[in-house]
Design an enzyme around this catalytic site. Sequence first.
Site, PDB file in Angstrom:
ATOM      1  N   GLY A   1       0.777  -1.116  -0.030  1.00 16.61           N
ATOM      2  CA  GLY A   1      -0.035   0.145   0.055  1.00 16.61           C
ATOM      3  C   GLY A   1       0.838   1.165   0.113  1.00 16.61           C
TER       4      GLY A   1
ATOM      5  CG  LEU B   1       2.394   3.455   6.094  1.00 15.14           C
ATOM      6  CD1 LEU B   1       3.369   4.544   6.507  1.00 15.14           C
ATOM      7  CD2 LEU B   1       1.569   3.549   7.446  1.00 15.14           C
TER       8      LEU B   1
ATOM      9  CB  ALA C   1      -6.767   0.049   6.449  1.00 16.32           C
ATOM     10  CE1 TYR C   2     -13.920  -2.058   1.652  1.00 14.27           C
ATOM     11  CE2 TYR C   2     -14.178   0.182   2.264  1.00 14.27           C
ATOM     12  CZ  TYR C   2     -14.584  -0.879   1.249  1.00 14.27           C
ATOM     13  OH  TYR C   2     -15.433  -0.452   0.500  1.00 14.27           O
ATOM     14  CB  THR C   3      -7.889   2.844   2.458  1.00 10.11           C
ATOM     15  OG1 THR C   3      -7.637   2.186   1.259  1.00 10.11           O
ATOM     16  CG2 THR C   3      -7.042   2.450   3.458  1.00 10.11           C
TER      17      THR C   3
ATOM     18  CE1 TYR D   1     -10.578   3.968   6.030  1.00  9.58           C
ATOM     19  CE2 TYR D   1     -11.073   6.350   6.922  1.00  9.58           C
ATOM     20  CZ  TYR D   1     -10.194   5.312   6.705  1.00  9.58           C
ATOM     21  OH  TYR D   1      -8.749   5.439   6.558  1.00  9.58           O
TER      22      TYR D   1
ATOM     23  CE  LYS E   1      -7.980   2.890   9.963  1.00 13.87           C
ATOM     24  NZ  LYS E   1      -6.909   2.086   9.442  1.00 13.87           N
TER      25      LYS E   1
HETATM   26  N1  NAP Z   1      -4.959   7.396   2.847  1.00 15.55           N
HETATM   27  C1  NAP Z   1      -5.024   8.413   3.850  1.00 15.55           C
HETATM   28  O1  NAP Z   1      -5.482   9.594   3.644  1.00 15.55           O
HETATM   29  C2  NAP Z   1      -5.210   8.059   5.180  1.00 15.55           C
HETATM   30  C3  NAP Z   1      -5.302   9.044   6.067  1.00 15.55           C
HETATM   31  C4  NAP Z   1      -5.491   8.528   7.469  1.00 15.55           C
HETATM   32  C5  NAP Z   1      -5.516   7.240   7.943  1.00 15.55           C
HETATM   33  N2  NAP Z   1      -5.010   6.450   6.945  1.00 15.55           N
HETATM   34  C6  NAP Z   1      -4.702   5.098   7.576  1.00 15.55           C
HETATM   35  O2  NAP Z   1      -3.392   4.835   7.174  1.00 15.55           O
HETATM   36  C7  NAP Z   1      -3.076   3.625   6.896  1.00 15.55           C
HETATM   37  C8  NAP Z   1      -2.371   3.287   5.532  1.00 15.55           C
HETATM   38  O3  NAP Z   1      -3.321   3.800   4.593  1.00 15.55           O
HETATM   39  P1  NAP Z   1      -2.930   3.626   2.908  1.00 15.55           P
HETATM   40  O4  NAP Z   1      -3.222   5.125   2.431  1.00 15.55           O
HETATM   41  O5  NAP Z   1      -1.244   3.352   2.965  1.00 15.55           O
HETATM   42  O6  NAP Z   1      -3.692   2.568   2.566  1.00 15.55           O
HETATM   43  P2  NAP Z   1      -3.532   1.663   1.191  1.00 15.55           P
HETATM   44  O7  NAP Z   1      -2.681   2.522   0.318  1.00 15.55           O
HETATM   45  O8  NAP Z   1      -4.993   1.691   0.723  1.00 15.55           O
HETATM   46  O9  NAP Z   1      -2.799   0.422   1.572  1.00 15.55           O
HETATM   47  C9  NAP Z   1      -3.604  -0.419   2.305  1.00 15.55           C
HETATM   48  C10 NAP Z   1      -3.043  -1.882   1.922  1.00 15.55           C
HETATM   49  O10 NAP Z   1      -3.639  -2.795   2.705  1.00 15.55           O
HETATM   50  C11 NAP Z   1      -4.077  -3.951   1.936  1.00 15.55           C
HETATM   51  N3  NAP Z   1      -5.187  -4.801   2.250  1.00 15.55           N
HETATM   52  C12 NAP Z   1      -6.516  -4.609   2.071  1.00 15.55           C
HETATM   53  N4  NAP Z   1      -7.222  -5.554   2.821  1.00 15.55           N
HETATM   54  C13 NAP Z   1      -6.159  -6.315   3.126  1.00 15.55           C
HETATM   55  C14 NAP Z   1      -6.484  -7.575   3.675  1.00 15.55           C
HETATM   56  N5  NAP Z   1      -7.633  -8.186   3.717  1.00 15.55           N
HETATM   57  N6  NAP Z   1      -5.432  -8.531   3.883  1.00 15.55           N
HETATM   58  C15 NAP Z   1      -4.219  -8.011   3.483  1.00 15.55           C
HETATM   59  N7  NAP Z   1      -3.978  -6.774   3.191  1.00 15.55           N
HETATM   60  C16 NAP Z   1      -5.231  -5.824   2.924  1.00 15.55           C
HETATM   61  C17 NAP Z   1      -4.440  -3.360   0.628  1.00 15.55           C
HETATM   62  O11 NAP Z   1      -4.276  -4.276  -0.614  1.00 15.55           O
HETATM   63  P3  NAP Z   1      -5.438  -4.041  -1.975  1.00 15.55           P
HETATM   64  O12 NAP Z   1      -4.740  -2.488  -2.438  1.00 15.55           O
HETATM   65  O13 NAP Z   1      -4.797  -4.927  -2.749  1.00 15.55           O
HETATM   66  O14 NAP Z   1      -6.508  -3.828  -1.347  1.00 15.55           O
HETATM   67  C18 NAP Z   1      -3.117  -2.215   0.525  1.00 15.55           C
HETATM   68  O15 NAP Z   1      -1.866  -2.779  -0.047  1.00 15.55           O
HETATM   69  C19 NAP Z   1      -4.529   2.715   6.899  1.00 15.55           C
HETATM   70  O16 NAP Z   1      -4.541   2.455   8.176  1.00 15.55           O
HETATM   71  C20 NAP Z   1      -5.491   3.885   6.798  1.00 15.55           C
HETATM   72  O17 NAP Z   1      -6.659   3.651   7.318  1.00 15.55           O
HETATM   73  C21 NAP Z   1      -4.739   6.731   5.603  1.00 15.55           C
END
Ligand code: NAP
Length: 289
Positions: free
Chosen positions: A11, A13, A62-64, A127, A131
């Site tokens: 993902g 991060l 996460a489910y994002t 969402y 979380k």
């Molecule tokens: N993005 C934001 O603006 C933001 C803001 C605040 C907090 N956060 C938090 O920061 C964290 C990282 O976010 P991010 O933006 O890096 O998220 P991301 O790019 O969506 O990455 C999440 C990763 O988790 C994987 N994943 C989803 N379901 C899974 C499962 N069942 N088993 C194993 N892996 C799974 C996804 O795979 P697939 O892509 O194949 O589904 C993806 O590689 C999350 O906890 C998010 O809630 C994000």
Amino acid sequence: MSKIWVIGGSGQLGNEFQVIAKSDKTNEFHFSDLPEFNLLNEKDISKALNDIQPDTVINAAAYTAVDQAEAEPEKAYAINATAVGKLAELCAKKKIFLIHISTDFVFDGKRSKPYHEDCSACPNGTYAASKHKGEIEVLLNTKHAAIVRTSWLYGNFGHNFMKTIQEKGSNGNELKVVVDQCGTPTWSYDLAEVCLKLTAKRQEIKGVELFHYSNEGVATWYDFAWEILSLTGEKPNILPVSSNEFPRPAPRPAYSVMDKTKIKNFLGIRIPHWKESLNNCITKQKKKK
Ligand SMILES: NC(=O)c1ccc[n+]([C@@H]2O[C@H](COP(=O)([O-])OP(=O)(O)OC[C@H]3O[C@@H](n4cnc5c(N)ncnc54)[C@H](OP(=O)(O)O)[C@@H]3O)[C@@H](O)[C@H]2O)c1
């Protein structure tokens, strides 16, 4: 030296940890993600914990899909809450330190000064609620963890606001961007580094600690978009609009700036301003091209 297992390694991060792992000589990293590893599958978690024997697990999975979550709440809760509880429980059995990433969306956005860790969460939307439930699952199922809430994450990997603005706002294309939501952008690389600093100080964390981490400063999405295009070398052509003009399935907090005093004091760090980190991120992006 820590043995770190990063879940969600592909993902946004997760990829930053992969970058750091290439030159980090003090830690040993292992990465898992879909499709080989599914956080929803307890056996996958147990197998990885047995095979890797980590001392720290970082859950960046996460489910994002914030809006899509309104249409598939079961999936959002399964990944963001139930699976997190199971992960925390299995880590606790092996006395493994867990870092779990959460979000500023746990707040309703009605405040007008920065949220600190003791402020009550009041999530709006599926969402956000899933979380928040994930945070509770960590608290209930382990005795040694850090929950790190972050906000407006962007970087050079995956899909994010920075890349969308760069794509849609190039060549003077007119964009409409909301100006009535305030928060703080966070470069995913900075967040990854902070997680590693927490890992190094894990013995000083007693119980489950909640931390807020974003870059410094305050921005609207309009400010953020303007700075992205300027630093990319484009001439911004952006119309500020209100959220009402962009109705979306999931609500967003109008104000989600977080107070970061706790993490700054605990780690003894200076946090870069969001404009400084955005500049570093875009400089890195240009070097890659
Ligand atoms: N993005 C934001 O603006 C933001 C803001 C605040 C907090 N956060 C938090 O920061 C964290 C990282 O976010 P991010 O933006 O890096 O998220 P991301 O790019 O969506 O990455 C999440 C990763 O988790 C994987 N994943 C989803 N379901 C899974 C499962 N069942 N088993 C194993 N892996 C799974 C996804 O795979 P697939 O892509 O194949 O589904 C993806 O590689 C999350 O906890 C998010 O809630 C994000």
